[in-house]
Design an enzyme around this catalytic site. Structure first.
Site, PDB file in Angstrom:
ATOM      1  N   HIS A 194      66.402 -76.974  25.705  1.00 24.30           N
ATOM      2  CA  HIS A 194      67.527 -76.664  24.815  1.00 24.30           C
ATOM      3  C   HIS A 194      67.896 -77.885  23.974  1.00 24.30           C
ATOM      4  O   HIS A 194      68.713 -78.714  24.398  1.00 24.30           O
ATOM      5  CB  HIS A 194      68.728 -76.231  25.647  1.00 24.30           C
ATOM      6  CG  HIS A 194      68.459 -75.027  26.500  1.00 24.30           C
ATOM      7  ND1 HIS A 194      67.778 -75.088  27.686  1.00 24.30           N
ATOM      8  CD2 HIS A 194      68.779 -73.718  26.312  1.00 24.30           C
ATOM      9  CE1 HIS A 194      67.685 -73.874  28.213  1.00 24.30           C
ATOM     10  NE2 HIS A 194      68.282 -73.020  27.403  1.00 24.30           N
ATOM     11  N   PRO A 198      74.561 -72.732  35.706  1.00 21.12           N
ATOM     12  CA  PRO A 198      75.389 -71.526  35.697  1.00 21.12           C
ATOM     13  C   PRO A 198      76.678 -71.856  34.943  1.00 21.12           C
ATOM     14  O   PRO A 198      77.502 -72.640  35.418  1.00 21.12           O
ATOM     15  CB  PRO A 198      75.644 -71.255  37.183  1.00 21.12           C
ATOM     16  CG  PRO A 198      74.590 -72.032  37.922  1.00 21.12           C
ATOM     17  CD  PRO A 198      74.343 -73.245  37.065  1.00 21.12           C
ATOM     18  N   ASP A 241      80.693 -73.076  24.368  1.00 25.35           N
ATOM     19  CA  ASP A 241      81.309 -71.753  24.201  1.00 25.35           C
ATOM     20  C   ASP A 241      81.102 -70.911  25.455  1.00 25.35           C
ATOM     21  O   ASP A 241      82.006 -70.199  25.897  1.00 25.35           O
ATOM     22  CB  ASP A 241      80.669 -71.023  23.013  1.00 25.35           C
ATOM     23  CG  ASP A 241      80.846 -71.768  21.702  1.00 25.35           C
ATOM     24  OD1 ASP A 241      81.978 -71.836  21.201  1.00 25.35           O
ATOM     25  OD2 ASP A 241      79.830 -72.288  21.186  1.00 25.35           O
ATOM     26  N   ILE A 245      78.300 -71.093  18.283  1.00 23.68           N
ATOM     27  CA  ILE A 245      76.982 -70.458  18.456  1.00 23.68           C
ATOM     28  C   ILE A 245      76.681 -70.337  19.942  1.00 23.68           C
ATOM     29  O   ILE A 245      76.928 -71.258  20.714  1.00 23.68           O
ATOM     30  CB  ILE A 245      75.869 -71.328  17.803  1.00 23.68           C
ATOM     31  CG1 ILE A 245      76.024 -71.399  16.285  1.00 23.68           C
ATOM     32  CG2 ILE A 245      74.474 -70.834  18.188  1.00 23.68           C
ATOM     33  CD1 ILE A 245      75.644 -70.149  15.521  1.00 23.68           C
ATOM     34  N   HIS A 263      69.180 -73.193  19.754  1.00 24.61           N
ATOM     35  CA  HIS A 263      69.858 -73.286  21.071  1.00 24.61           C
ATOM     36  C   HIS A 263      68.866 -73.618  22.184  1.00 24.61           C
ATOM     37  O   HIS A 263      69.094 -74.550  22.950  1.00 24.61           O
ATOM     38  CB  HIS A 263      70.580 -71.970  21.400  1.00 24.61           C
ATOM     39  CG  HIS A 263      70.851 -71.804  22.860  1.00 24.61           C
ATOM     40  ND1 HIS A 263      72.009 -72.239  23.446  1.00 24.61           N
ATOM     41  CD2 HIS A 263      70.101 -71.288  23.871  1.00 24.61           C
ATOM     42  CE1 HIS A 263      71.960 -71.996  24.746  1.00 24.61           C
ATOM     43  NE2 HIS A 263      70.817 -71.420  25.032  1.00 24.61           N
ATOM     44  N   ARG A 313      90.892 -66.085  63.603  1.00 24.54           N
ATOM     45  CA  ARG A 313      91.557 -66.739  62.462  1.00 24.54           C
ATOM     46  C   ARG A 313      92.709 -67.605  62.959  1.00 24.54           C
ATOM     47  O   ARG A 313      92.996 -68.665  62.399  1.00 24.54           O
ATOM     48  CB  ARG A 313      92.042 -65.711  61.434  1.00 24.54           C
ATOM     49  CG  ARG A 313      93.078 -64.751  61.952  1.00 24.54           C
ATOM     50  CD  ARG A 313      93.504 -63.724  60.904  1.00 24.54           C
ATOM     51  NE  ARG A 313      94.306 -62.675  61.514  1.00 24.54           N
ATOM     52  CZ  ARG A 313      95.410 -62.180  60.991  1.00 24.54           C
ATOM     53  NH1 ARG A 313      95.862 -62.627  59.835  1.00 24.54           N
ATOM     54  NH2 ARG A 313      96.064 -61.223  61.613  1.00 24.54           N
ATOM     55  N   SER A 345      97.438 -64.939  56.009  1.00 22.63           N
ATOM     56  CA  SER A 345      96.375 -64.102  56.581  1.00 22.63           C
ATOM     57  C   SER A 345      95.177 -64.932  57.018  1.00 22.63           C
ATOM     58  O   SER A 345      94.536 -64.638  58.015  1.00 22.63           O
ATOM     59  CB  SER A 345      95.882 -63.089  55.539  1.00 22.63           C
ATOM     60  OG  SER A 345      96.937 -62.293  55.095  1.00 22.63           O
ATOM     61  N   GLU A 351      89.696 -67.083  43.584  1.00 27.47           N
ATOM     62  CA  GLU A 351      88.675 -67.404  44.586  1.00 27.47           C
ATOM     63  C   GLU A 351      87.509 -68.182  43.990  1.00 27.47           C
ATOM     64  O   GLU A 351      86.987 -69.125  44.592  1.00 27.47           O
ATOM     65  CB  GLU A 351      88.132 -66.121  45.247  1.00 27.47           C
ATOM     66  CG  GLU A 351      89.138 -65.333  46.056  1.00 27.47           C
ATOM     67  CD  GLU A 351      89.974 -64.396  45.201  1.00 27.47           C
ATOM     68  OE1 GLU A 351      89.714 -64.307  43.979  1.00 27.47           O
ATOM     69  OE2 GLU A 351      90.894 -63.748  45.737  1.00 27.47           O
ATOM     70  N   ASP A 355      93.050 -51.540  55.800  1.00 28.67           N
ATOM     71  CA  ASP A 355      92.848 -51.889  54.388  1.00 28.67           C
ATOM     72  C   ASP A 355      91.628 -51.188  53.795  1.00 28.67           C
ATOM     73  O   ASP A 355      91.464 -51.117  52.575  1.00 28.67           O
ATOM     74  CB  ASP A 355      92.756 -53.404  54.187  1.00 28.67           C
ATOM     75  CG  ASP A 355      94.135 -54.029  53.992  1.00 28.67           C
ATOM     76  OD1 ASP A 355      95.086 -53.260  53.727  1.00 28.67           O
ATOM     77  OD2 ASP A 355      94.260 -55.252  54.120  1.00 28.67           O
ATOM     78  N   HIS A 406      87.909 -53.684  51.611  1.00 27.77           N
ATOM     79  CA  HIS A 406      88.241 -54.951  52.256  1.00 27.77           C
ATOM     80  C   HIS A 406      87.366 -55.255  53.473  1.00 27.77           C
ATOM     81  O   HIS A 406      87.490 -56.322  54.060  1.00 27.77           O
ATOM     82  CB  HIS A 406      89.714 -54.951  52.671  1.00 27.77           C
ATOM     83  CG  HIS A 406      90.652 -55.191  51.527  1.00 27.77           C
ATOM     84  ND1 HIS A 406      90.601 -54.443  50.370  1.00 27.77           N
ATOM     85  CD2 HIS A 406      91.646 -56.092  51.351  1.00 27.77           C
ATOM     86  CE1 HIS A 406      91.529 -54.878  49.526  1.00 27.77           C
ATOM     87  NE2 HIS A 406      92.178 -55.882  50.095  1.00 27.77           N
ATOM     88  N   ARG A 437      90.353 -60.682  62.269  1.00 27.92           N
ATOM     89  CA  ARG A 437      91.783 -60.428  62.113  1.00 27.92           C
ATOM     90  C   ARG A 437      92.398 -60.116  63.477  1.00 27.92           C
ATOM     91  O   ARG A 437      93.510 -60.507  63.782  1.00 27.92           O
ATOM     92  CB  ARG A 437      91.980 -59.229  61.180  1.00 27.92           C
ATOM     93  CG  ARG A 437      93.441 -58.865  61.044  1.00 27.92           C
ATOM     94  CD  ARG A 437      93.648 -57.514  60.384  1.00 27.92           C
ATOM     95  NE  ARG A 437      95.076 -57.247  60.274  1.00 27.92           N
ATOM     96  CZ  ARG A 437      95.623 -56.058  60.366  1.00 27.92           C
ATOM     97  NH1 ARG A 437      94.879 -54.992  60.545  1.00 27.92           N
ATOM     98  NH2 ARG A 437      96.917 -55.905  60.270  1.00 27.92           N
TER      99      ARG A 437
HETATM  100  C1  LIG Z   1      76.475 -67.859  34.191  1.00 27.03           C
HETATM  101  C2  LIG Z   1      75.432 -67.980  33.140  1.00 27.03           C
HETATM  102  N1  LIG Z   1      75.157 -66.923  32.373  1.00 27.03           N
HETATM  103  C3  LIG Z   1      74.183 -66.991  31.444  1.00 27.03           C
HETATM  104  C4  LIG Z   1      73.453 -68.118  31.272  1.00 27.03           C
HETATM  105  C5  LIG Z   1      72.318 -68.175  30.257  1.00 27.03           C
HETATM  106  N2  LIG Z   1      72.745 -69.015  29.119  1.00 27.03           N
HETATM  107  C6  LIG Z   1      72.381 -70.298  29.044  1.00 27.03           C
HETATM  108  S1  LIG Z   1      73.022 -71.061  27.711  1.00 27.03           S
HETATM  109  C7  LIG Z   1      73.783 -69.647  27.207  1.00 27.03           C
HETATM  110  C8  LIG Z   1      74.597 -69.632  25.952  1.00 27.03           C
HETATM  111  C9  LIG Z   1      75.609 -70.679  25.991  1.00 27.03           C
HETATM  112  O1  LIG Z   1      76.232 -70.833  24.784  1.00 27.03           O
HETATM  113  P1  LIG Z   1      76.953 -72.195  24.494  1.00 27.03           P
HETATM  114  O2  LIG Z   1      77.661 -72.646  25.682  1.00 27.03           O
HETATM  115  O3  LIG Z   1      77.735 -71.997  23.267  1.00 27.03           O
HETATM  116  O4  LIG Z   1      75.773 -73.188  24.258  1.00 27.03           O
HETATM  117  P2  LIG Z   1      75.113 -73.642  22.876  1.00 27.03           P
HETATM  118  O5  LIG Z   1      74.290 -72.488  22.397  1.00 27.03           O
HETATM  119  O6  LIG Z   1      76.196 -73.956  21.954  1.00 27.03           O
HETATM  120  O7  LIG Z   1      74.265 -74.793  23.274  1.00 27.03           O
HETATM  121  C10 LIG Z   1      73.531 -68.615  28.086  1.00 27.03           C
HETATM  122  C11 LIG Z   1      74.053 -67.241  27.923  1.00 27.03           C
HETATM  123  C12 LIG Z   1      73.768 -69.208  32.116  1.00 27.03           C
HETATM  124  N3  LIG Z   1      73.101 -70.345  32.052  1.00 27.03           N
HETATM  125  N4  LIG Z   1      74.771 -69.116  33.008  1.00 27.03           N
HETATM  126 MG   LIG Z   2      77.913 -72.880  21.503  1.00 25.22          MG
END
Ligand SMILES: Cc1ncc(C[n+]2csc(CCOP(=O)(O)OP(=O)(O)O)c2C)c(N)n1
Ligand SMILES: [Mg+2]
Length: 662
Positions: free
Chosen positions: A29, A119, A156, A188, A261, A354, A381, A408, A466, A470, A517
């Site tokens: 990237h 992630p 983003d 983007i 990208h 617990r 809880s 969470e 519950d 749950h 529980r």
């Molecule tokens: C949880 C998660 N979902 C999807 C992806 C796949 N993914 C990697 S980068 C990206 C787009 C990210 O956009 P942005 O943060 O704006 O990065 P830029 O294109 O500006 O470098 C996606 C959907 C990921 N890495 N993690």
């Molecule tokens: Mg971006």
């Protein structure tokens, strides 16, 4: 755009290395590193407190690349500033097997990688944990020993992810003024312009979370510098800096588009980019002067680091902080737990596990000062809070109990940040069924080998009314599938103390404590200083003679199995009971150990109020299983156990029906 030839060249060094490495790997990237190169250059040149020679300096500022796909930004910075384990060779081997330069930054591969990201959104929420740890330790040890910033680079995508909403809301509430998010506001993502998917007013969003929001042209070094200075100046709020950038800055035909990208530029576009950046050097070549300028940045912090080390020696709290950072409490933990166990032997207790967990926390709290935990709005809880706990809040960062709110995912992800920061041992509670809401972060705790303790109560249909939403059914099995995660399900108060001890002594694994529980009788009645749960399974009750039946069970079902064993023995059928507080650990023992536990019994039965997946290896090819095979239902727990056939009678019947010579 304001222009400083020197820092411009320094930023271009990042751009060139990033596009060259992606080109050579033929994947990766380049867009993000090229777009954020100016911001990173200003941050490292003028603000980030670090010393490349001392990557582990505990009081360094943390830089977290939440937009982990832009890994080449981080790798370039580590190489340029002179981290000894990030050679040019590593950059040339970007994304190759065995290289430190994995596709996404992997914690532990190279120094300077503070956390594993990729992630999206995780690094953001990790950063909140880092900033919490910093404030907590600062409150305990003072400015002269702990006083650093947490910087997060987020894109983003990170800000779209739900976890960033939870984490940002929490950070604002906690007034984490030493947290600064540098938002790569390039508009983007993969599918194109972000306006095809989002119309959020990000400024208003963060203002609503009680953040400070600043703007800058992400290619204007003076503006960037001022924004970071302003962000640092307000220590009462976390700051978001919207850095308006152009993705793939420098590439004449691809910058500003989603095309750059996540794909190599191609040799033609690289040539054009070199021209437009006025960077006429061979791939991976950094001219000496520019490298020297970067190396100066990398060594600038060495003086501060040395002074900090001196203060650690002269400050009366220095030794204590060192002990905290080393997490050096083994003997204290063992003593606290064995003392608690001895009390229990003298005064047996029938309590839910617990509650047993709460009693264990009580026993550990003063012995183990790094313990730093809370719950996601289920304090009463999850039984996570004890009498001596004070609450961690913006008015008292010294508190050791955290009300995470109904967040969470952010809790779990922040716990990773807390653990990675060091000096604190995070635990956090919710219902076991909501491990689903934490799972992406749990997986990362396991990948990063972090000691994070998940206190997950209401662990089966035993929670009763519950109902199925749950009641965890598949959760024990599915959590056991995660490598390097230990799922503990203790059967009584003594085992609960033991699994708390194991979780606290663990060095490289996160733990799930699955807790009931409902009240459970104390089955462990003999004084034993050894931790019998260590190997995951052990003989809890031996048969009167060579066993004909072996029952294996975990958690609340050990009580059922014990009742069945007593009946079978009354029917003159020698029956052994094996308690399995941690199936993961048991399955790591050698086959002989497992076979020995089973003995030569005619019938082996495992009982657990969950799916059978994972038990095959423990019970062997002819083993039987009593548990769940569907979702639960809403009713009192006792009725549910009957309805789903998890009863003493069912165990006795199954055992007798399968005996060779009844
Ligand atoms: C949880 C998660 N979902 C999807 C992806 C796949 N993914 C990697 S980068 C990206 C787009 C990210 O956009 P942005 O943060 O704006 O990065 P830029 O294109 O500006 O470098 C996606 C959907 C990921 N890495 N993690
Ligand atoms: Mg971006």
């Amino acid at each position: 755009m304001s222009y400083s030839a020197k820092s411009n060249a320094m930023a271009n060094a990042i751009r060139a290395l990033s596009m060259d490495a992606v080109e050579s790997a033929n994947s990766g990237h380049p867009g993000m590193p090229m777009g954020m190169a100016d911001v990173a250059t200003v941050l490292l040149s003028n603000h980030l407190k670090f010393s490349a020679k001392d990557p582990e300096w505990p009081d360094r500022d943390r830089l977290i690349l939440s937009a982990g796909h832009g890994s080449m930004l981080l790798y370039s910075l580590l190489y340029l500033t002179g981290y000894s384990d990030m050679s040019l060779e590593e950059l040339k081997n970007f994304r190759q097997l065995g290289a430190k330069t994995a596709g996404h930054p992997e914690y532990g591969h190279a120094s300077g990688i503070e956390t594993t990201t990729g992630p999206l959104g995780q690094g953001f929420a990790n950063g909140v944990g880092f900033a919490m740890a910093e404030r907590h330790l600062n409150a305990e040890f003072g400015d002269s020993l702990v006083d650093h910033m947490t910087y997060i680079i987020a894109g983003d995508g990170c800000l779209m992810e739900g976890v960033s909403h939870e984490a940002a809301s929490f950070a604002g509430h906690l007034k984490l003024g030493k947290l600064i998010v540098l938002f790569d506001d390039n508009g983007i993502s993969i599918d194109g312009k972000t306006d095809i998917t989002t119309s959020d007013n990000i400024t208003q969003r963060f203002l609503a979370y009680s953040w400070q929001v600043l703007d800058c042209d992400g290619h204007d070094q003076e503006q960037i510098d001022k924004a970071i200075s302003d962000a640092k100046a307000d220590t009462t709020k976390p700051s978001l800096i919207r850095c308006k950038t152009k993705i793939g800055f420098g590439s004449p035909n691809l910058s500003g588009t989603a095309k750059i990208h996540g794909a190599p530029l191609g040799s033609e576009e690289i040539a054009l980019t070199r021209q437009s950046l006025d960077w006429q050097y061979e791939p991976f070549f950094i001219p000496e002067g520019i490298l020297l300028d970067w190396r100066k940045i990398g060594s600038k912090g060495a003086v501060g680091c040395k002074e900090w080390k001196k203060r650690m020696q002269s400050d009366t709290n220095g030794t204590q902080l060192t002990k905290r950072l080393k997490d050096d409490y083994e003997a204290d933990i063992q003593k606290a737990i064995s003392g608690f166990k001895s009390q229990l032997i003298k005064n047996p207790q029938k309590v839910a596990t617990r509650v047993a967990s709460q009693k264990s926390i009580e026993a550990l709290l003063s012995a183990y000062p790094t313990l730093f935990g809370g719950s996601a709005d289920l304090t009463g809880s999850n039984n996570t809070k004890v009498a001596n706990h004070s609450v961690f809040s913006s008015s008292d960062y010294q508190g050791r109990y955290i009300h995470y709110g109904v967040r969470e995912h952010a809790m779990a992800s922040a716990m990773n940040g807390l653990a990675l920061h060091g000096g604190v041992t995070p635990f956090g509670g919710t219902f076991l069924v909501f491990t689903d809401y934490c799972r992406p972060a749990i997986r990362l705790s396991a990948i990063m080998e972090q000691k994070v303790i998940y206190v997950m109560t209401h662990d089966s249909i035993g929670l009763g009314e519950d109902g199925p939403t749950h009641q965890p059914v598949e959760h024990l099995a599915s959590l056991r599938l995660i490598p390097n995660l230990e799922v503990f399900r203790p059967c009584d108060v003594v085992e609960t103390a033991e699994v708390w001890e194991l979780a606290c002594l663990s060095k490289n694994s996160p733990s799930i404590l699955a807790l009931s529980r409902q009240g459970l009788p104390q089955l462990r009645l003999e004084d034993n200083t050894d931790n019998l749960s260590t190997n995951g399974g052990y003989i809890l009750r031996e048969a009167s003679q060579e066993p004909k039946i072996t029952l294996m069970a975990s958690g609340s079902e050990v009580t059922l199995a014990e009742e069945a064993r007593i009946q079978l023995e009354a029917n003159r059928i020698p029956t052994r009971l094996v308690s399995v507080p941690c199936l993961d650990r048991l399955l790591k023992q050698n086959n002989a150990y497992i076979r020995k536990l089973r003995g030569n019994a005619d019938v082996i039965i495992a009982i657990e109020a969950g799916l059978d997946t994972g038990w095959e290896k423990a019970i062997g090819p002819n083993g039987h299983f009593i548990g769940m095979s569907s979702f639960g239902a809403s009713a009192p727990a006792e009725e549910l156990y009957k309805h789903f056939g998890i009863t003493t009678q069912a165990i006795v019947d199954l055992a007798q029906n399968h005996m060779k010579h009844p």
